[in-house]
Design a protein around this motif. Sequence first.
Motif, PDB file in Angstrom:
ATOM      1  N   MET A  60     -32.267 -37.837 114.025  1.00 44.21           N
ATOM      2  CA  MET A  60     -31.634 -39.131 113.764  1.00 44.21           C
ATOM      3  C   MET A  60     -32.517 -40.331 114.095  1.00 44.21           C
ATOM      4  O   MET A  60     -32.337 -41.410 113.559  1.00 44.21           O
ATOM      5  CB  MET A  60     -30.344 -39.231 114.570  1.00 44.21           C
TER       6      MET A  60
ATOM      7  N   LYS B 225     -14.138 -51.552 122.308  1.00 44.62           N
ATOM      8  CA  LYS B 225     -12.730 -51.135 122.212  1.00 44.62           C
ATOM      9  C   LYS B 225     -12.177 -50.799 123.588  1.00 44.62           C
ATOM     10  O   LYS B 225     -11.090 -51.206 123.958  1.00 44.62           O
ATOM     11  CB  LYS B 225     -12.618 -49.915 121.297  1.00 44.62           C
TER      12      LYS B 225
ATOM     13  N   LEU C  48     -19.876 -28.010 119.235  1.00 46.02           N
ATOM     14  CA  LEU C  48     -19.302 -28.647 120.426  1.00 46.02           C
ATOM     15  C   LEU C  48     -17.834 -28.994 120.193  1.00 46.02           C
ATOM     16  O   LEU C  48     -16.980 -28.745 121.047  1.00 46.02           O
ATOM     17  CB  LEU C  48     -20.073 -29.930 120.769  1.00 46.02           C
TER      18      LEU C  48
ATOM     19  N   GLN D 293     -15.462 -27.139 122.826  1.00 48.10           N
ATOM     20  CA  GLN D 293     -15.099 -27.895 124.030  1.00 48.10           C
ATOM     21  C   GLN D 293     -13.618 -28.227 123.985  1.00 48.10           C
ATOM     22  O   GLN D 293     -13.028 -28.339 122.920  1.00 48.10           O
ATOM     23  CB  GLN D 293     -15.913 -29.189 124.118  1.00 48.10           C
TER      24      GLN D 293
ATOM     25  N   ALA E 120     -12.968 -37.651 120.636  1.00 50.60           N
ATOM     26  CA  ALA E 120     -13.545 -38.582 121.616  1.00 50.60           C
ATOM     27  C   ALA E 120     -14.579 -39.531 121.013  1.00 50.60           C
ATOM     28  O   ALA E 120     -14.854 -40.589 121.560  1.00 50.60           O
ATOM     29  CB  ALA E 120     -14.172 -37.801 122.766  1.00 50.60           C
ATOM     30  N   ASP E 121     -15.147 -39.125 119.863  1.00 51.94           N
ATOM     31  CA  ASP E 121     -16.205 -39.958 119.280  1.00 51.94           C
ATOM     32  C   ASP E 121     -15.702 -40.912 118.200  1.00 51.94           C
ATOM     33  O   ASP E 121     -16.449 -41.759 117.725  1.00 51.94           O
ATOM     34  CB  ASP E 121     -17.304 -39.058 118.690  1.00 51.94           C
ATOM     35  N   LEU E 122     -14.437 -40.777 117.818  1.00 56.00           N
ATOM     36  CA  LEU E 122     -13.918 -41.638 116.755  1.00 56.00           C
ATOM     37  C   LEU E 122     -14.035 -43.137 117.053  1.00 56.00           C
ATOM     38  O   LEU E 122     -14.322 -43.920 116.147  1.00 56.00           O
ATOM     39  CB  LEU E 122     -12.455 -41.271 116.434  1.00 56.00           C
ATOM     40  N   PRO E 123     -13.824 -43.553 118.320  1.00 56.69           N
ATOM     41  CA  PRO E 123     -13.902 -45.003 118.583  1.00 56.69           C
ATOM     42  C   PRO E 123     -15.278 -45.639 118.361  1.00 56.69           C
ATOM     43  O   PRO E 123     -15.403 -46.850 118.535  1.00 56.69           O
ATOM     44  CB  PRO E 123     -13.500 -45.121 120.065  1.00 56.69           C
ATOM     45  N   ILE E 124     -16.292 -44.878 117.992  1.00 55.82           N
ATOM     46  CA  ILE E 124     -17.586 -45.536 117.730  1.00 55.82           C
ATOM     47  C   ILE E 124     -17.471 -46.451 116.509  1.00 55.82           C
ATOM     48  O   ILE E 124     -18.316 -47.309 116.288  1.00 55.82           O
ATOM     49  CB  ILE E 124     -18.780 -44.554 117.549  1.00 55.82           C
ATOM     50  N   GLY E 125     -16.402 -46.270 115.724  1.00 54.28           N
ATOM     51  CA  GLY E 125     -16.153 -47.164 114.587  1.00 54.28           C
ATOM     52  C   GLY E 125     -16.781 -46.658 113.299  1.00 54.28           C
ATOM     53  O   GLY E 125     -17.721 -45.846 113.329  1.00 54.28           O
TER      54      GLY E 125
ATOM     55  N   ALA F  52     -20.727 -47.324 112.519  1.00 57.27           N
ATOM     56  CA  ALA F  52     -21.594 -46.436 113.306  1.00 57.27           C
ATOM     57  C   ALA F  52     -21.517 -45.010 112.782  1.00 57.27           C
ATOM     58  O   ALA F  52     -22.527 -44.301 112.727  1.00 57.27           O
ATOM     59  CB  ALA F  52     -21.209 -46.489 114.776  1.00 57.27           C
TER      60      ALA F  52
ATOM     61  N   SER G 263     -23.564 -44.818 109.653  1.00 56.15           N
ATOM     62  CA  SER G 263     -24.992 -44.856 110.001  1.00 56.15           C
ATOM     63  C   SER G 263     -25.451 -43.510 110.543  1.00 56.15           C
ATOM     64  O   SER G 263     -26.488 -42.978 110.145  1.00 56.15           O
ATOM     65  CB  SER G 263     -25.248 -45.960 111.033  1.00 56.15           C
ATOM     66  N   ALA G 264     -24.642 -42.935 111.455  1.00 58.48           N
ATOM     67  CA  ALA G 264     -25.013 -41.656 112.073  1.00 58.48           C
ATOM     68  C   ALA G 264     -25.001 -40.533 111.035  1.00 58.48           C
ATOM     69  O   ALA G 264     -25.932 -39.722 110.978  1.00 58.48           O
ATOM     70  CB  ALA G 264     -24.064 -41.335 113.222  1.00 58.48           C
TER      71      ALA G 264
ATOM     72  N   MET H 267     -28.289 -38.290 110.108  1.00 59.06           N
ATOM     73  CA  MET H 267     -28.356 -36.937 110.660  1.00 59.06           C
ATOM     74  C   MET H 267     -28.745 -35.922 109.577  1.00 59.06           C
ATOM     75  O   MET H 267     -28.076 -35.821 108.558  1.00 59.06           O
ATOM     76  CB  MET H 267     -26.996 -36.556 111.254  1.00 59.06           C
TER      77      MET H 267
END
Lengths: 287, 196
Positions: A14, A241, B143, B147, B153-158, B161, B164-165, B169
Motif C-alpha cells: 500500500m 468521529k 483477521l 478475530q 472496527a475499521d468502518l469508521p475510517i470513512g 479512506a 483510497s486503501a 492494496m
Amino acid sequence: MRYAYYPGCSLHSMETSYDRSVKAVCKHLGVELWEIPDWVCCGASSGHSMGHLVGLAIPAKSLVKAEKEGLDVLAPCAACWQRMVWVNHEINSSPEMKDKISRAIEEEINGTSKIFSIIDFLAAFGMDKLAQAVKKPLKGLKVASYYGCYYVKPPKVAHVDDPENPHLMDDMMKALGAEAVDWPFKTECCGASMIFQDVDTTVSMSKKIVEMAYKAGADVIVTACPVCEMNLDMRMEQINKKFKTNYKIPVVYFTELMAYAMGSVPQEIGLDSGHCTDTQLLLAKIS
Amino acid sequence: MSSMLNLSAQQREHGDFADRVFEESGVDVRKCYQCGKCSAGCSVHICGGMDVSPNRIMRMVQLGMEDEVLRTRTIWACVLCSTCTARCPRDIDIARVMDTIRIMAKKRGITEGFNNANVFHDIFMNSIIKYGRVYEAGLFVALKLKQSGTMFADLPIGIPAMISAAFRMPKLPPKMKNSDQVRKVVENCKKIEGEN
C-alpha cells in the motif's frame, strides 16, 4: 554510490508513495539502489514474538544477500530497519548466535553490511548539500516531524538520533526551506501493529499525536515509518468521529516533500493520491 | 490474583521464574526497584490497552507469579516501542522481557490474555511462510474472519479512506522467484532450537 535496497512488504504493497519518493530522492542525489533480489519479509511485528532465533533469522535471510554483494543496506521502513540492525547487533555480540543464524539461513552471515535508515542515510549528505539540491523551496510550510519509536529506541541498538528529542528530520525539513514546528510528541508511539488487534486503543494513541501536531500549528505531519503513516493517515476520520474533533492534517513521508522540493512532480511520487488524508491543500500551499 | 500474598514465601518458592526469564532474555528483572517510569511513559498503558501496568509485570516476575503473568493482556499488548527500555534507570530492557514472556506463553499455549493479538501473529506468520512476503489483502480478510469483535472496527475510517486503501492494496499475493524461503528458515530454527 551504490547501496543495497530493502523495500520491505509495505513499500511494495500500500505504501508505494514511500518507495517511489525514496527512489526519486536517491536519483536526485546520485545514489544507485540495487534492490536485494527475491528479498523476503523481515518478520516485523510477529517473527520476534515467535522465538528469539526465528526473529533474527528471517531478516538475516535477505541481509546476507547484500553482504555477499559487499554492499551496505538502505531499509526505509522503520520496522524492517530495526529488525536488520538487531541481526547485526546479535551477530557481533554473540558468536554462538552468529552460528545459529547462519545455520538457520544455510549461509554464513558475518554482520559486515552497515544498515542505514533513510533518516541517517539522507542526513549524512549534510544539510548544505541537501539545500543545494532544492529547486522548489517549501517556503512557509509548517512541518511536524514525527519520528515514532523504532528509529530511536531502544537507544542501545537503534540510535539514529536522540531517543527523546530527535532533530535530523527537522533539520532536513529546514534544509528544504520549510519551517520545523517544535512539538513534544516526536517519538510518542502510534500504536504500531496493535491496529490489527485493538483498534480502540490504537486510535486513542494516534489521536494524541495528531492533536499535539495540530496544537503546534503544523500544516503537515511527516513520518519515516509506514506503520506510523498508516495509523495517523488512515485513521484521521476515525479519530475525528471517536473524539468529536475536526483534524484535517495531511500525513506524508518526509521523502515525498524532499523529492518534491528537489523537482519531482506529485504524480510521480504519489503525493497526490497515495494517502487517505487530503493532500490537495498541502499541494496548493507548496506549489 | 489473590488479594493476600505471602511475599517471602512466594519469592522463595517461585524465584526460578526470574532466573528463567534471565536465561531466555539476558535481562535481569531483579534489578527493578519499582520507580514506575516504564508505566508512566507507556503509551499503550496510558491509552487503556493493558490490564496490568509494566512495572507490576516486573514485580510479578520477581515474585515468581508465572501463571498470572502469562495470562495478562499486557505481555501481548506491548508493541515493543521500547520507551520503557530507553528510560529505565536500572537499564532493564523491559520490552525484551515482554517479548520473552510472550514467547514463553506461546510455547505453553497460553494465549487467553489477549487472543486477538495471538491470532494476528499466527496469521501474519502463516502469510509470510506461505508467500515469502506479507499478502495484506489476504491477511486482512483472515483477521476479520478469525478475530472476535473486530469485524466492523475499521468502518469508521470513512468512505474516502476506504476507497483510497482499497485502491492501493494489491489484490493478488506477492510474486517471488522463491516464495519458500521463510518456511525453510522457520523449519531450520525449530530444528536448531530443538537441539538445546
